[in-house]
Design an enzyme around this catalytic site. Sequence first.
Site, mmCIF file in Angstrom:
data_model
loop_
_atom_site.group_PDB
_atom_site.id
_atom_site.type_symbol
_atom_site.label_atom_id
_atom_site.label_comp_id
_atom_site.label_asym_id
_atom_site.label_seq_id
_atom_site.Cartn_x
_atom_site.Cartn_y
_atom_site.Cartn_z
ATOM 1 N N SER A 1 0.825 -1.195 0.000
ATOM 2 C CA SER A 1 0.000 0.000 0.000
ATOM 3 C C SER A 1 0.867 1.257 0.000
ATOM 4 O O SER A 1 1.665 1.452 -0.911
ATOM 5 C CB SER A 1 -0.959 -0.041 1.197
ATOM 6 O OG SER A 1 -1.931 0.968 1.114
ATOM 7 N N ASP B 1 -9.755 -2.784 -6.317
ATOM 8 C CA ASP B 1 -9.216 -2.192 -5.091
ATOM 9 C C ASP B 1 -10.074 -0.997 -4.661
ATOM 10 O O ASP B 1 -10.179 -0.018 -5.402
ATOM 11 C CB ASP B 1 -7.763 -1.746 -5.332
ATOM 12 C CG ASP B 1 -7.031 -1.363 -4.056
ATOM 13 O OD1 ASP B 1 -7.637 -0.691 -3.198
ATOM 14 O OD2 ASP B 1 -5.847 -1.721 -3.917
ATOM 15 N N HIS C 1 -8.018 -4.515 -1.550
ATOM 16 C CA HIS C 1 -6.785 -3.804 -1.202
ATOM 17 C C HIS C 1 -5.952 -4.654 -0.249
ATOM 18 O O HIS C 1 -6.338 -4.884 0.898
ATOM 19 C CB HIS C 1 -7.120 -2.459 -0.551
ATOM 20 C CG HIS C 1 -5.910 -1.610 -0.273
ATOM 21 N ND1 HIS C 1 -5.152 -1.051 -1.273
ATOM 22 C CD2 HIS C 1 -5.321 -1.247 0.898
ATOM 23 C CE1 HIS C 1 -4.155 -0.360 -0.737
ATOM 24 N NE2 HIS C 1 -4.226 -0.471 0.576
#
Length: 333
Positions: free
Chosen positions: A152, A275, A304
């Site tokens: 991320s 996502d 995600h």
Amino acid sequence: MESSHFRPRRFVSGKHAQTIYNTLFPPENPLRTSYYCEDILLTLSDGSGDAVWLEHNPPVSSYRKSSPPSNGYYILMIHGMEGDSESSYLVSLATSALERGYGIIRMNLRNCGRGRGFSRKSYYAGQSEDVQDVLDYMYESLSRKIFVSGFSLSANLILKFFGESRNHKALAFSAVSPPLDLAKNCVFIDSLAGRFYRNHFITSFKKKMKEGLIDLTQKQIEDSKKVRTFFDFDDMVTAPSFGYPSAMEYYKANSCIGFIPNIRHPGILIHAEDDPVVPLFEWNSIQWEKLPNLKTILTEKGGHVGFVTNSTPELPDGRWLTKILLDYFDSRL
């Protein structure tokens, strides 16, 4: 670019379900109980006096006879926004990596996890100097064969780091669910579609400020009371904390999309089309075919940093991402 055979777990196929599943049902964490773990408080080189907390799991063969032999490699693992070294994806990856003969360093970004209170600053999306400090330490003290794995926000950080001109002291990397364009991602996270995740992150940051963990000017303290959106936070708090005149200048300087064309190290990037935190945005604008050192996997589902599939003999815990990343690193040995 590769498509993938990833199939989401039954009844966990939605993008939000994939994203929050590991938070609701985290894997057991044996990294401080079943495995030897050493805590390292590393003072950073920027002169601030700040330190980051590292958790070191050496190769299992160094202390247990009946274990896989060490392959001589270490993996530096870095969590995403407001995560820490015990984030579920790091726990899964580290546990499996130890059983494949790797040594592990799990890094807490400034003021995260066990490192809360050991820095006067927070972290930001392009803080590559901290990655360099940790790699320098690992290279001198643990191994000269190092891989790096970012998730991320830290996937952006890792891609920026490898696109910069520096002595990287690492051989290859992985980047999962990276926000390629921070400005566009901010617009999305501040929209109705991203509001749930935005509120979670803003609440966490405000708690740190209220606890006095982060040094702020009086103006930043006053401005922080006006924060309603993610852009507000970056414009009033993050950007001025790190010397940027505005959030837009901060985004422009630290978005990994501007660094990816300069990457020469081998790496793997993984992203899901659904996502709900980091939409694809600029993914298809990058000429991946001109970057043969980079392997890209784009899945239809996965959320995600989710990628939870059905359990099989090959994947007993159903965590597809762990296997994909370790198979890639194994191929670089």
